[in-house]
Scaffold this motif. Structure first.
Motif, PDB file in Angstrom:
ATOM      1  N   TYR A 161      46.163  33.996  46.465  1.00 28.86           N
ATOM      2  CA  TYR A 161      45.654  32.685  46.811  1.00 28.86           C
ATOM      3  C   TYR A 161      45.362  31.955  45.506  1.00 28.86           C
ATOM      4  N   ARG A 162      45.229  30.648  45.569  1.00 30.97           N
ATOM      5  CA  ARG A 162      44.908  29.907  44.352  1.00 30.97           C
ATOM      6  C   ARG A 162      43.922  28.785  44.653  1.00 30.97           C
ATOM      7  N   GLN A 163      43.192  28.434  43.611  1.00 33.56           N
ATOM      8  CA  GLN A 163      42.234  27.347  43.736  1.00 33.56           C
ATOM      9  C   GLN A 163      42.324  26.465  42.503  1.00 33.56           C
TER      10      GLN A 163
ATOM     11  N   ARG B 264      40.442  26.766  48.073  1.00 35.35           N
ATOM     12  CA  ARG B 264      41.350  27.889  47.863  1.00 35.35           C
ATOM     13  C   ARG B 264      42.435  27.847  48.938  1.00 35.35           C
TER      14      ARG B 264
ATOM     15  N   TYR C 163      44.312  31.961  40.145  1.00 34.20           N
ATOM     16  CA  TYR C 163      45.024  32.740  41.151  1.00 34.20           C
ATOM     17  C   TYR C 163      44.227  34.001  41.462  1.00 34.20           C
ATOM     18  N   TYR C 164      43.964  34.184  42.752  1.00 35.71           N
ATOM     19  CA  TYR C 164      43.155  35.311  43.208  1.00 35.71           C
ATOM     20  C   TYR C 164      44.005  36.292  43.997  1.00 35.71           C
TER      21      TYR C 164
ATOM     22  N   TRP D  75      38.527  40.766  47.362  1.00 33.82           N
ATOM     23  CA  TRP D  75      39.057  39.731  46.464  1.00 33.82           C
ATOM     24  C   TRP D  75      38.956  40.182  45.018  1.00 33.82           C
TER      25      TRP D  75
ATOM     26  N   GLY E  41      40.144  36.767  39.802  1.00 37.46           N
ATOM     27  CA  GLY E  41      40.989  35.625  39.507  1.00 37.46           C
ATOM     28  C   GLY E  41      41.540  35.634  38.095  1.00 37.46           C
TER      29      GLY E  41
END
Length: 121
Positions: free
Chosen positions: A37-39, A45, A93-94, A111, A114
């Motif tokens: 995932y990305r934020q 996110r 990016y996680y 999680w 990142g």
């Protein structure tokens, strides 16, 4: 305790490539789904891509054709090969793992901390 450790982030020019890696540790014997995932700054996110233990993949529309997710089940590792990067790919990016089974119990979701990807124009 299960931990996810990401690596491979950095600064790249638009059009360039990066490969992210995420290793899961903690007496794991299976992980159902792994993903990225990305934020981006000021944004929520969002999903980038996921892959099941059987190899089924799912991608965000914005990355299809440019980004490939893969995993090595034996190494509890998931990869994200990113090509033709754009400035709008800039984000933290996680790594994510769902359905983690360990010798001490199960975890619904884990999680990573990142890794920053910056794409310059």
């Amino acid at each position: 305790q299960v931990q996810l450790a990401e690596s491979g982030g950095g600064l790249v020019q638009a059009g360039g490539s990066l490969r992210l890696s995420c290793v899961a540790s903690g007496s794991i014997f299976s992980i159902n789904v792994m993903g990225w995932y990305r934020q981006a700054p000021g944004k929520q996110r969002e999903l980038v891509a996921t892959i099941t233990s059987g190899g089924n993949t799912n991608y965000a529309d914005s990355v299809k054709g440019r980004i490939t997710i893969s995993r090595d089940n034996a190494k509890n590792t998931v990869y994200l090969q990113m090509n033709s990067l754009k400035p709008e790919d800039t984000a933290v990016y996680y790594c994510n793992a769902k359905g983690v089974a360990t010798y001490l119990g199960r975890y619904l979701e884990v999680w990573g901390q990142g890794t920053l990807v910056t794409v310059s124009s």
